[in-house]
Design a protein around this motif. Structure first.
Motif, PDB file in Angstrom:
ATOM      1  N   SER A 254      32.500  55.386  38.476  1.00  0.00           N
ATOM      2  CA  SER A 254      31.429  55.373  38.875  1.00  0.00           C
ATOM      3  C   SER A 254      31.528  54.208  39.842  1.00  0.00           C
ATOM      4  N   ASP A 255      32.178  53.078  39.389  1.00  0.00           N
ATOM      5  CA  ASP A 255      32.140  51.895  40.596  1.00  0.00           C
ATOM      6  C   ASP A 255      33.293  51.837  41.209  1.00  0.00           C
ATOM      7  N   ASN A 258      34.337  48.479  43.505  1.00  0.00           N
ATOM      8  CA  ASN A 258      33.960  47.336  42.602  1.00  0.00           C
ATOM      9  C   ASN A 258      34.991  46.729  41.829  1.00  0.00           C
TER      10      ASN A 258
HETATM   11  C1  LIG Z   1      29.183  47.331  43.294  1.00  0.00           C
HETATM   12  O1  LIG Z   1      29.035  49.074  43.046  1.00  0.00           O
HETATM   13  C2  LIG Z   1      27.597  49.262  42.543  1.00  0.00           C
HETATM   14  C3  LIG Z   1      27.538  50.745  42.439  1.00  0.00           C
HETATM   15  O2  LIG Z   1      28.295  51.405  43.078  1.00  0.00           O
HETATM   16  C4  LIG Z   1      26.141  49.033  43.878  1.00  0.00           C
HETATM   17  O3  LIG Z   1      25.246  48.847  43.125  1.00  0.00           O
HETATM   18  C5  LIG Z   1      26.707  47.574  44.028  1.00  0.00           C
HETATM   19  O4  LIG Z   1      26.130  46.921  45.190  1.00  0.00           O
HETATM   20  C6  LIG Z   1      28.002  47.387  44.516  1.00  0.00           C
HETATM   21  N1  LIG Z   1      28.720  45.756  44.089  1.00  0.00           N
HETATM   22  C7  LIG Z   1      29.048  45.231  45.128  1.00  0.00           C
HETATM   23  C8  LIG Z   1      29.561  44.216  44.769  1.00  0.00           C
HETATM   24  O5  LIG Z   1      29.527  46.014  45.766  1.00  0.00           O
END
Ligand SMILES: *[C@@H]1O[C@H](CO)[C@@H](O)[C@H](O)[C@H]1NC(C)=O
Ligand SMILES: *[C@@H]1O[C@H](CO)[C@@H](O)[C@H](O)[C@H]1NC(C)=O
Length: 275
Positions: A254-255, A258
């Motif tokens: 999901s992330d 990140n």
């Molecule tokens: C990390 O990922 C989340 C969800 O994909 C997003 O909302 C968030 O802004 C991201 N954070 C960074 C630091 O890129």
């Protein structure tokens, strides 16, 4: 005299603040070494060694107490330890590279407590053993192959080597035995390799190995691991090659991107990067 008492109190406070923190035991055997110099504390903990005991610890490992000059030479290439230890001729001090208020009174250099009149005082030890240099060390690369001293020749008698692996926070260590031949006996008391799932040889014991059967692969639970190799006074064997590789934490789908960047942010370099 007041300065001395004050300095002792400060170092002692520092010592007291060590111990278990975030699941990592800090009060442990540190064997960080530079230029053949390393710091040693008793198995029972910090500041437990009289002058004669400190001398015996270094000699047991084939070295001797470091001189002030040897400690300073090591300090010049980055050897920094926040713990007072015995040096040759009954001198006590510790090497500070980076000034900090908690340690070394904001000064850099050897923090020198001078030649102690009372040799029953208890401190740690600074040993010097240039010949032990190729055996052991601290590794932070994402992969490396450890070899027994002298490999591919047989290792020698009376070796003691510590390899500390310290990776980025969140990573794990995967150990793979490539070659293994260590003097065999039933309890592995003569020559052996020990693996610890920790940054010292006090906690996290995984196993003790000898003989010529390849041990199974081992994965750490955290980002630190210690390997200790010891050979006694007789019978040697072919030795070993052990490879480690860093395993990145599984990224959550999901992330995506990140996860990796967070892994880097969390990594604090330096001695206590294992926090
Ligand atoms: C990390 O990922 C989340 C969800 O994909 C997003 O909302 C968030 O802004 C991201 N954070 C960074 C630091 O890129
Ligand atoms: C020497 O140091 C030890 C340990 O700190 C202490 O117990 C002893 O009383 C001291 N001896 C003298 C003569 O000060």
């Amino acid at each position: 005299m007041i300065v001395l008492i004050l300095s002792f109190a400060l170092v002692w406070n520092k010592a007291q603040s060590w111990g278990f923190k975030d699941g990592v035991l800090h009060n442990s055997i540190w064997l960080e070494r530079a230029a053949g110099v390393y710091h040693r504390e008793a198995r029972t903990g910090k500041y437990q060694l009289t002058y004669l005991e400190a001398k015996a610890v270094c000699e047991y490992e084939g070295g001797r107490l470091a001189t002030y000059q040897q400690l300073e030479a090591a300090r010049k290439i980055g050897f920094h330890v926040c713990a007072a230890g015995w040096m040759a001729k009954g001198r006590v001090g510790y090497p500070i590279v980076k000034a900090g208020t908690n340690c070394g009174f904001g000064k850099t250099g050897i923090i020198d407590y001078g030649f102690r009149l009372n040799r029953s005082e208890r401190w740690d030890a600074y040993c010097y053993n240039p010949n032990g240099k190729e055996c052991g060390g601290i590794f932070t690369d994402s992969k490396h192959i450890f070899k027994s001293p002298g490999y591919p020749n047989e290792y020698e008698n009376e070796q003691i080597c510590y390899w500390h692996i310290r990776l980025k926070y969140g990573q794990q260590i995967h150990l793979q035995f490539l070659e293994f031949d260590v003097e065999d006996d039933t309890a592995c008391m003569a020559d052996y390799l020990e693996v610890y799932d920790s940054y010292d040889d006090v906690t996290g014991f995984v196993g003790r190995y000898c003989g010529d059967e390849l041990p199974d692969d081992i994965s750490s639970t955290g980002n630190v691991m210690t390997l200790k190799f010891l050979s006694d006074a007789s019978v040697t064997a072919g030795g070993f090659q052990i490879k480690y590789t860093a395993v990145d934490p599984p990224s959550k789908p999901s992330d995506g991107k990140n996860t990796t960047s967070q892994g880097k942010i969390n990594f604090l370099p330096g001695k206590f990067g294992i926090l």
